[in-house]
Motif scaffolding. Structure first.
Motif, PDB file in Angstrom:
ATOM      1  N   THR A 145      32.304 -19.747  -2.825  1.00 33.95           N
ATOM      2  CA  THR A 145      32.735 -19.717  -4.239  1.00 33.95           C
ATOM      3  C   THR A 145      31.758 -20.384  -5.204  1.00 33.95           C
ATOM      4  O   THR A 145      32.049 -20.495  -6.389  1.00 33.95           O
ATOM      5  CB  THR A 145      34.118 -20.388  -4.406  1.00 33.95           C
ATOM      6  OG1 THR A 145      34.004 -21.796  -4.176  1.00 33.95           O
ATOM      7  CG2 THR A 145      35.151 -19.796  -3.455  1.00 33.95           C
ATOM      8  N   THR A 146      30.575 -20.825  -4.716  1.00 32.38           N
ATOM      9  CA  THR A 146      29.652 -21.541  -5.607  1.00 32.38           C
ATOM     10  C   THR A 146      28.223 -20.999  -5.567  1.00 32.38           C
ATOM     11  O   THR A 146      27.468 -21.177  -6.525  1.00 32.38           O
ATOM     12  CB  THR A 146      29.610 -23.036  -5.256  1.00 32.38           C
ATOM     13  OG1 THR A 146      29.191 -23.195  -3.895  1.00 32.38           O
ATOM     14  CG2 THR A 146      30.976 -23.684  -5.448  1.00 32.38           C
ATOM     15  N   ILE A 147      27.813 -20.356  -4.472  1.00 36.29           N
ATOM     16  CA  ILE A 147      26.415 -19.940  -4.306  1.00 36.29           C
ATOM     17  C   ILE A 147      26.326 -18.422  -4.453  1.00 36.29           C
ATOM     18  O   ILE A 147      26.833 -17.674  -3.616  1.00 36.29           O
ATOM     19  CB  ILE A 147      25.856 -20.378  -2.942  1.00 36.29           C
ATOM     20  CG1 ILE A 147      26.049 -21.881  -2.738  1.00 36.29           C
ATOM     21  CG2 ILE A 147      24.377 -20.018  -2.824  1.00 36.29           C
ATOM     22  CD1 ILE A 147      25.683 -22.359  -1.350  1.00 36.29           C
TER      23      ILE A 147
ATOM     24  N   TYR B 226      18.968 -14.312  -0.644  1.00 34.27           N
ATOM     25  CA  TYR B 226      18.179 -14.925  -1.718  1.00 34.27           C
ATOM     26  C   TYR B 226      19.132 -15.495  -2.768  1.00 34.27           C
ATOM     27  O   TYR B 226      20.200 -14.918  -3.031  1.00 34.27           O
ATOM     28  CB  TYR B 226      17.256 -13.900  -2.377  1.00 34.27           C
ATOM     29  CG  TYR B 226      16.355 -13.168  -1.416  1.00 34.27           C
ATOM     30  CD1 TYR B 226      15.087 -13.652  -1.110  1.00 34.27           C
ATOM     31  CD2 TYR B 226      16.784 -11.991  -0.790  1.00 34.27           C
ATOM     32  CE1 TYR B 226      14.263 -12.982  -0.213  1.00 34.27           C
ATOM     33  CE2 TYR B 226      15.973 -11.327   0.113  1.00 34.27           C
ATOM     34  CZ  TYR B 226      14.712 -11.822   0.400  1.00 34.27           C
ATOM     35  OH  TYR B 226      13.904 -11.156   1.286  1.00 34.27           O
ATOM     36  N   LEU B 227      18.748 -16.611  -3.353  1.00 32.02           N
ATOM     37  CA  LEU B 227      19.501 -17.158  -4.473  1.00 32.02           C
ATOM     38  C   LEU B 227      19.350 -16.225  -5.669  1.00 32.02           C
ATOM     39  O   LEU B 227      18.235 -15.865  -6.059  1.00 32.02           O
ATOM     40  CB  LEU B 227      18.998 -18.555  -4.819  1.00 32.02           C
ATOM     41  CG  LEU B 227      19.221 -19.637  -3.747  1.00 32.02           C
ATOM     42  CD1 LEU B 227      18.508 -20.926  -4.134  1.00 32.02           C
ATOM     43  CD2 LEU B 227      20.712 -19.895  -3.537  1.00 32.02           C
TER      44      LEU B 227
ATOM     45  N   PRO C 167      14.330 -17.526  -1.066  1.00 33.59           N
ATOM     46  CA  PRO C 167      15.037 -17.281   0.194  1.00 33.59           C
ATOM     47  C   PRO C 167      16.087 -18.354   0.465  1.00 33.59           C
ATOM     48  O   PRO C 167      15.868 -19.542   0.180  1.00 33.59           O
ATOM     49  CB  PRO C 167      13.925 -17.318   1.245  1.00 33.59           C
ATOM     50  CG  PRO C 167      12.675 -16.997   0.488  1.00 33.59           C
ATOM     51  CD  PRO C 167      12.867 -17.604  -0.879  1.00 33.59           C
ATOM     52  N   TYR C 168      17.211 -17.935   1.004  1.00 30.65           N
ATOM     53  CA  TYR C 168      18.308 -18.840   1.322  1.00 30.65           C
ATOM     54  C   TYR C 168      18.596 -18.736   2.818  1.00 30.65           C
ATOM     55  O   TYR C 168      18.775 -17.636   3.351  1.00 30.65           O
ATOM     56  CB  TYR C 168      19.545 -18.479   0.505  1.00 30.65           C
ATOM     57  CG  TYR C 168      20.751 -19.342   0.797  1.00 30.65           C
ATOM     58  CD1 TYR C 168      20.884 -20.596   0.215  1.00 30.65           C
ATOM     59  CD2 TYR C 168      21.754 -18.898   1.668  1.00 30.65           C
ATOM     60  CE1 TYR C 168      21.997 -21.394   0.479  1.00 30.65           C
ATOM     61  CE2 TYR C 168      22.859 -19.675   1.940  1.00 30.65           C
ATOM     62  CZ  TYR C 168      22.976 -20.926   1.342  1.00 30.65           C
ATOM     63  OH  TYR C 168      24.065 -21.719   1.606  1.00 30.65           O
TER      64      TYR C 168
ATOM     65  N   ASN D 188      33.621 -11.551  -4.514  1.00 31.16           N
ATOM     66  CA  ASN D 188      33.127 -11.257  -5.875  1.00 31.16           C
ATOM     67  C   ASN D 188      31.741 -10.608  -5.862  1.00 31.16           C
ATOM     68  O   ASN D 188      30.869 -10.967  -6.664  1.00 31.16           O
ATOM     69  CB  ASN D 188      33.090 -12.543  -6.724  1.00 31.16           C
ATOM     70  CG  ASN D 188      34.469 -13.150  -6.904  1.00 31.16           C
ATOM     71  OD1 ASN D 188      35.429 -12.440  -7.208  1.00 31.16           O
ATOM     72  ND2 ASN D 188      34.576 -14.460  -6.670  1.00 31.16           N
ATOM     73  N   GLY D 189      31.552  -9.677  -4.963  1.00 30.86           N
ATOM     74  CA  GLY D 189      30.275  -8.968  -4.904  1.00 30.86           C
ATOM     75  C   GLY D 189      30.470  -7.540  -4.435  1.00 30.86           C
ATOM     76  O   GLY D 189      31.569  -6.977  -4.532  1.00 30.86           O
TER      77      GLY D 189
END
Length: 240
Positions: free
Chosen positions: A118-120, A173-174, A180-181, A69-70
């Motif tokens: 599917t969540t982040i 990154y979130l 930062p992630y 989904n990106g």
């Protein structure tokens, strides 16, 4: 008195002959500077390389992001600095055996996003870096005999063992907070040794028998495999 004059004339003549001979030798030495081109030489070339193709890898990364989904968009590998140190050995008046060590640094960047697990929701910036080291073995043919103060066109071909060191660095990154992630599995490196070939053509102007300047076009044929997201992808190196 006459004997002394004769002796003086003989000595003077000998001195003039020695001075004349020494002067002629100096002129000969100066002319030697423009004598035949040596049978062995070392050359250094500095320029730019363009043309490596990582589109297969970029398309796969974009497709993979779309499945999450990106999307992701890579720019092309930029024109990059290139350096070459070579050695040539003459085997015939217009033929040389050549050995060259080449180095170039290639890079490309991307920006995109995808949803991890599917969540982040993540924003990503990737940087593809390639340290390309190769060793050439080949021969060069001049269309005219290399001579000082002349322009000499040439072409060359040969084999090139190539060592591509590929690095794909990822900054995540979130999307909501831009913090930062930590996403270390998205940073990948691969070193490989592959066999390729090269062709080149150019012009050399021999300033003297020891120094020359020139321009050269080069075509490099090789590729390396790069593994990412459970897939094998080629990066092709072809530059002019």
């Amino acid at each position: 008195m006459i004997k002394k004059l004769v002796l003086l004339n003989i000595v003077s003549a000998l001195l003039l002959a020695v001075v004349g001979s020494a002067s002629a030798q100096m002129l000969f030495r100066n002319k030697k500077m423009y004598g035949p081109v040596p049978g062995m030489s070392i050359n250094i070339n500095i320029g730019f390389i363009d043309g490596p193709d990582a589109s297969h890898l970029a398309e796969h990364l974009d497709y993979w992001a779309q499945q999450q989904n990106g999307s992701e968009m890579f720019n092309e590998i930029s024109t990059s600095p290139y350096m070459q140190v070579g050695y040539e050995y003459r085997i015939a008046p217009r033929f040389f055996l050549t050995t060259k060590l080449n180095f170039s640094y290639l890079k490309a960047k991307s920006a995109g996003n995808y949803v991890k697990n599917t969540t982040i929701d993540l924003l990503i910036n990737r940087k593809l870096e390639i340290y390309l080291l190769s060793l050439d073995f080949g021969f060069k043919h001049y269309f005219s005999k290399p001579m000082p103060r002349t322009v000499c066109p040439y072409f060359g071909v040969g084999l090139s063992p190539v060592l591509p060191m590929v690095r794909l660095n990822n900054d995540s990154y979130l999307a909501a907070t831009r913090e930062p992630y930590d996403n270390p599995e998205e940073t990948i490196s691969k070193n490989s040794l592959v066999v390729g070939a090269h062709a080149e053509f150019g012009l050399n102007y021999f300033i003297t028998n020891r120094f020359s300047a020139g321009i050269e076009g080069r075509f490099q044929m090789c590729q390396s495999d790069f593994e990412i997201h459970d897939g094998n992808f080629d990066i092709k190196y072809a530059a002019f």
